[in-house]
Scaffold this active site. Structure first.
Site, PDB file in Angstrom:
ATOM      1  N   ARG A  72       0.777  -1.495  -0.021  1.00  0.00           N
ATOM      2  CA  ARG A  72       0.190   0.174   0.511  1.00  0.00           C
ATOM      3  C   ARG A  72       0.758   1.031  -0.094  1.00  0.00           C
ATOM      4  O   ARG A  72       0.648   1.940  -0.679  1.00  0.00           O
ATOM      5  CB  ARG A  72      -1.121  -0.424   0.994  1.00  0.00           C
ATOM      6  CG  ARG A  72      -1.863  -1.200   0.733  1.00  0.00           C
ATOM      7  CD  ARG A  72      -2.492  -1.134   2.287  1.00  0.00           C
ATOM      8  NE  ARG A  72      -2.466  -1.828   2.799  1.00  0.00           N
ATOM      9  CZ  ARG A  72      -2.477  -2.802   3.096  1.00  0.00           C
ATOM     10  NH1 ARG A  72      -3.139  -3.938   2.787  1.00  0.00           N
ATOM     11  NH2 ARG A  72      -1.972  -3.793   4.406  1.00  0.00           N
ATOM     12  N   GLU A 109       3.300  -9.927  14.497  1.00  0.00           N
ATOM     13  CA  GLU A 109       2.325 -10.293  15.772  1.00  0.00           C
ATOM     14  C   GLU A 109       2.573 -11.120  16.065  1.00  0.00           C
ATOM     15  O   GLU A 109       2.569 -12.612  16.688  1.00  0.00           O
ATOM     16  CB  GLU A 109       1.732  -9.701  15.573  1.00  0.00           C
ATOM     17  CG  GLU A 109       1.668  -8.263  16.429  1.00  0.00           C
ATOM     18  CD  GLU A 109       0.611  -7.270  16.482  1.00  0.00           C
ATOM     19  OE1 GLU A 109      -0.790  -8.431  17.019  1.00  0.00           O
ATOM     20  OE2 GLU A 109       0.163  -6.296  16.086  1.00  0.00           O
TER      21      GLU A 109
END
Length: 191
Positions: A72, A109
């Site tokens: 993005r 994560e």
């Protein structure tokens, strides 16, 4: 720092940008409030506001490189680079660039990933901004900083359209300023 804290408080462009970002609950997995910028891209006025705010910030900072983080960051970076007279460097996921590359691994994560850049894409002492759509933990931006600094570039700032008020990984950014346009919508659920 948020744009509203840096002279743009009350700027209707920030409200338009925030309103143009769709929140998709439970995507890509349960408990995630996905900040979908595709709706921002569909709103030509809000998209232009986004680019204009970044251009206004960087046009007089002698930036020679805009580095966009896959994927993005590629949607915002080239327009900013063209407007300020800088080159655009894509920072890609592994195996996406032809030719010789250098890479930097980073922790997520839920695992790990890597960013790659063409060897010779950036020269020593070139002034760089790093652009992405969203920052949550700072891991990807940290990898981008390390990758660019390994080539002796000067990372001036990181910039994202969306960011948490207290980026959990701000310490990972090696003291680099972080410029954010808006907070995520659905923030209570996002954190």
């Amino acid at each position: 720092m948020f744009a509203a804290e840096n002279g743009l408080k009350g700027d209707p462009r920030l409200e338009a940008i925030s309103a143009a970002i769709r929140v998709v609950p439970d995507f890509p997995k349960k408990g995630i409030m996905f900040q979908d910028i595709t709706t921002l891209l569909l709103d030509h006025k809000a998209f232009k506001h986004t680019i204009d705010i970044f251009v206004d910030r960087y046009k007089d900072m002698q930036i020679s490189v805009v580095a966009g983080v896959e994927a993005r960051g590629f949607m915002f970076g080239p327009s900013i680079a063209l407007a300020i007279g800088a080159k655009f460097i894509p920072l890609r996921k592994p195996g996406k660039l032809p030719g010789k590359v250098i890479s930097e691994s980073y922790e997520l994560e839920y695992g790990h990933d890597r960013l790659e850049m063409h060897i010779g894409a950036v020269e020593p002492r070139e002034r760089v901004i790093i652009i992405d759509d969203l920052v949550a933990t700072g891991g990807t931006l940290s990898a981008a900083i390390n990758l660019l600094e390994s080539q002796e570039a000067e990372v001036v700032e990181c910039a994202c359209v969306i960011g948490l008020p207290e980026v959990k990984g701000q310490h990972k950014l090696k003291g680099k300023p972080l410029y954010l346009l808006v907070e995520p919508s659905g923030l209570d659920e996002f954190c």
